[in-house]
Design a protein around this motif. Structure first.
Motif, PDB file in Angstrom:
ATOM      1  N   CYS A  84      11.978 -38.161  -4.439  1.00 44.60           N
ATOM      2  CA  CYS A  84      12.829 -39.215  -4.980  1.00 44.60           C
ATOM      3  C   CYS A  84      14.291 -38.781  -4.936  1.00 44.60           C
ATOM      4  O   CYS A  84      14.623 -37.625  -5.224  1.00 44.60           O
ATOM      5  N   ARG A  85      15.174 -39.715  -4.603  1.00 45.07           N
ATOM      6  CA  ARG A  85      16.594 -39.402  -4.500  1.00 45.07           C
ATOM      7  C   ARG A  85      17.253 -39.230  -5.872  1.00 45.07           C
ATOM      8  O   ARG A  85      18.404 -38.803  -5.950  1.00 45.07           O
ATOM      9  N   HIS A  86      16.544 -39.537  -6.935  1.00 44.23           N
ATOM     10  CA  HIS A  86      17.105 -39.402  -8.275  1.00 44.23           C
ATOM     11  C   HIS A  86      17.006 -37.967  -8.782  1.00 44.23           C
ATOM     12  O   HIS A  86      18.012 -37.277  -8.918  1.00 44.23           O
ATOM     13  N   ARG A  87      15.773 -37.471  -8.987  1.00 40.64           N
ATOM     14  CA  ARG A  87      15.588 -36.133  -9.541  1.00 40.64           C
ATOM     15  C   ARG A  87      14.650 -35.276  -8.702  1.00 40.64           C
ATOM     16  O   ARG A  87      14.293 -34.167  -9.106  1.00 40.64           O
ATOM     17  N   GLY A  88      14.239 -35.776  -7.557  1.00 42.73           N
ATOM     18  CA  GLY A  88      13.407 -34.970  -6.674  1.00 42.73           C
ATOM     19  C   GLY A  88      11.919 -35.066  -6.931  1.00 42.73           C
ATOM     20  O   GLY A  88      11.138 -34.349  -6.299  1.00 42.73           O
ATOM     21  N   SER A  89      11.502 -35.933  -7.846  1.00 42.66           N
ATOM     22  CA  SER A  89      10.066 -36.098  -8.100  1.00 42.66           C
ATOM     23  C   SER A  89       9.349 -36.605  -6.847  1.00 42.66           C
ATOM     24  O   SER A  89       9.965 -37.183  -5.942  1.00 42.66           O
ATOM     25  N   ARG A  90       8.048 -36.411  -6.812  1.00 43.79           N
ATOM     26  CA  ARG A  90       7.245 -37.097  -5.806  1.00 43.79           C
ATOM     27  C   ARG A  90       7.343 -38.601  -6.071  1.00 43.79           C
ATOM     28  O   ARG A  90       7.246 -39.038  -7.221  1.00 43.79           O
ATOM     29  N   VAL A  91       7.451 -39.372  -5.005  1.00 44.90           N
ATOM     30  CA  VAL A  91       7.437 -40.822  -5.187  1.00 44.90           C
ATOM     31  C   VAL A  91       6.015 -41.376  -5.077  1.00 44.90           C
ATOM     32  O   VAL A  91       5.751 -42.489  -5.528  1.00 44.90           O
ATOM     33  N   VAL A  92       5.110 -40.604  -4.481  1.00 38.84           N
ATOM     34  CA  VAL A  92       3.673 -40.899  -4.573  1.00 38.84           C
ATOM     35  C   VAL A  92       2.991 -39.610  -4.996  1.00 38.84           C
ATOM     36  O   VAL A  92       3.333 -38.517  -4.540  1.00 38.84           O
ATOM     37  N   ALA A  93       2.026 -39.733  -5.883  1.00 36.50           N
ATOM     38  CA  ALA A  93       1.379 -38.553  -6.439  1.00 36.50           C
ATOM     39  C   ALA A  93       0.117 -38.161  -5.691  1.00 36.50           C
ATOM     40  O   ALA A  93      -0.275 -36.990  -5.694  1.00 36.50           O
ATOM     41  N   GLU A  94      -0.539 -39.124  -5.044  1.00 38.42           N
ATOM     42  CA  GLU A  94      -1.799 -38.862  -4.346  1.00 38.42           C
ATOM     43  C   GLU A  94      -1.533 -38.611  -2.865  1.00 38.42           C
ATOM     44  O   GLU A  94      -0.440 -38.882  -2.345  1.00 38.42           O
ATOM     45  N   ASN A  95      -2.578 -38.105  -2.149  1.00 39.07           N
ATOM     46  CA  ASN A  95      -2.386 -37.847  -0.718  1.00 39.07           C
ATOM     47  C   ASN A  95      -2.747 -39.045   0.146  1.00 39.07           C
ATOM     48  O   ASN A  95      -2.595 -39.000   1.358  1.00 39.07           O
ATOM     49  N   LYS A  96      -3.205 -40.149  -0.474  1.00 38.25           N
ATOM     50  CA  LYS A  96      -3.371 -41.393   0.270  1.00 38.25           C
ATOM     51  C   LYS A  96      -3.531 -42.527  -0.718  1.00 38.25           C
ATOM     52  O   LYS A  96      -3.908 -42.329  -1.884  1.00 38.25           O
ATOM     53  N   GLY A  97      -3.227 -43.740  -0.260  1.00 36.23           N
ATOM     54  CA  GLY A  97      -3.352 -44.903  -1.128  1.00 36.23           C
ATOM     55  C   GLY A  97      -2.579 -46.063  -0.574  1.00 36.23           C
ATOM     56  O   GLY A  97      -2.214 -46.097   0.608  1.00 36.23           O
TER      57      GLY A  97
END
Length: 397
Positions: A84-97
């Protein structure tokens, strides 16, 4: 079948010693390998058929990087850093969906369109004005070859995947790879070895007659390897003319439907294509697979793969695919044991290096590709702690 000629001859005299033992356990070298090899070379993420609908995504973590491949509303498959461009979090947590119409960061709720542009920040009145394209997800260099999606995290010396695989384009075309569908979910396995120990086992077929009874029974009589040339390797195994001794091989050969879309030479044969440094594609008449490995530590490796096939719901094809997958999985388990034994040896006081056979020239040529990119691998003596990077630069001058 015609495909581009490559010089696959084996010299009369060549260095049969392989890489020195220290290269399989040095943590500074591993960090250099991550940067030079894994970040700057093409990595296969998935096939476009893993993303049938808008919003479908596949994520993959490797060597500290996080990749995200998603199909847009316009049908285009794109790849981004899963950051994420805000704080660097993952924008998706799973490996597919499927993220439906937008990718929403689970940390603060910033949202992105499926093309990666910023859709909106949570509580925007507390932020300055943000330009959607320039504050969107960071794109990854992406290439789609035969339906397989490759990404590269940083620019590197490797040519395009299409250029690398050009010698095999005519041979692969009849398999109709862009049309295949996933037959299983991605598989993952951790192995307590250095990642190069995986490649050392996989880059030669000398061990097939002894270590792989299933493969020996299926195509061991005519199997042969080709070395790495310009970043790619090939192996080919026409099925044995005999009925087969093992139950799984005998039934597989009996039930396998005629692959009329393939030339006669490949209707009952196995084809292997290796892409430096760590990716393999294999082709059976009934299935197409990929597998790869990523280092987790000097002595731990993640192996990952996928299995695909053309649409065919016949009972015979389902049975044949079950059997070929069973033969392959037995082979994977056998190889894992060989990898462990090979890796263990590099830390033994009795280990004095290796002596490669002409049938292991593929191992040598993979090592040569490594040595060209990381010159310190030519050093028989392990550099002192903190000296590896400097030594590598000096040897590359």
């Amino acid at each position: 079948m015609n495909y581009q000629a490559r010089d696959i001859s084996i010299p009369v005299e060549w260095d049969r010693s392989g890489l020195p033992a220290w290269t399989y356990s040095n943590p500074e070298l591993l960090e250099l390998e991550k940067e030079v090899l894994f970040r700057r070379h093409w990595q296969l993420i998935c096939h476009v058929s893993n993303l049938p609908n808008p919003g479908d995504y596949v994520g993959l973590d490797m060597i500290g990087e996080r990749a995200l491949v998603v199909r847009g509303r316009d049908g285009v498959v794109r790849a981004f850093h899963n950051v994420c461009r805000h704080r660097g979090s993952r924008v998706v947590a799973e490996n597919k969906g499927n993220c439906r119409s937008a990718i929403v960061c689970p940390f603060h709720g910033w949202s992105y369109n499926l093309d990666g542009t910023l859709r909106g920040a949570a509580q925007p009145k507390y932020l300055p004005a943000l330009d959607p394209p320039s504050h969107g997800l960071v794109p990854l260099e992406t290439e789609i070859w035969q339906g397989f999606v490759f990404v590269r995290f940083k620019p590197g010396p490797q040519p395009s995947v299409a250029e690398l695989m050009a010698p095999f384009e005519a041979e692969v075309a009849p398999y109709r790879v862009p049309e295949v569908q996933p037959l299983h979910d991605f598989w993952h396995d951790k192995t307590p070895v250095n990642w190069k120990s995986v490649r050392d086992v996989d880059n030669e077929g000398y061990h097939v007659p002894m270590a792989h009874p299933g493969l020996r029974d299926l195509y061991g009589h005519g199997y042969y390897d080709e070395p790495f040339v310009n970043g790619v390797s090939r192996a080919f195994g026409p099925f044995n003319k005999t009925e087969g001794t093992l139950w799984s091989v005998r039934k597989y050969k009996k039930l396998l439907p005629e692959a009329t879309h393939l030339p006669e030479s490949h209707r009952r044969a196995w084809l292997y294509l290796g892409l430096f440094p760590n990716t393999v594609l294999t082709f059976y008449p009934d299935t197409i697979t990929f597998y790869q490995e990523f280092p987790l530590a000097t002595g731990e490796t993640l192996q990952r793969g996928g299995v695909y096939g053309l649409q065919d719901d016949s009972r015979a094809m389902k049975a044949a695919r079950f059997l070929s997958t069973r033969i392959d999985w037995d082979t994977v388990k056998e190889d894992m044991q060989l990898m462990v034994w090979s890796y263990e040896a590099t830390s033994s006081s009795g280990y004095q290096g290796v002596i490669l056979s002409d049938l292991e020239y593929g191992v040598k040529t993979h090592h040569d590709h490594l040595r060209r990119l990381i010159p310190v691998l030519n050093s028989k003596e392990e550099p002192r702690r903190g000296e590896l990077m400097r030594r590598n630069e000096e040897m590359g001058e």
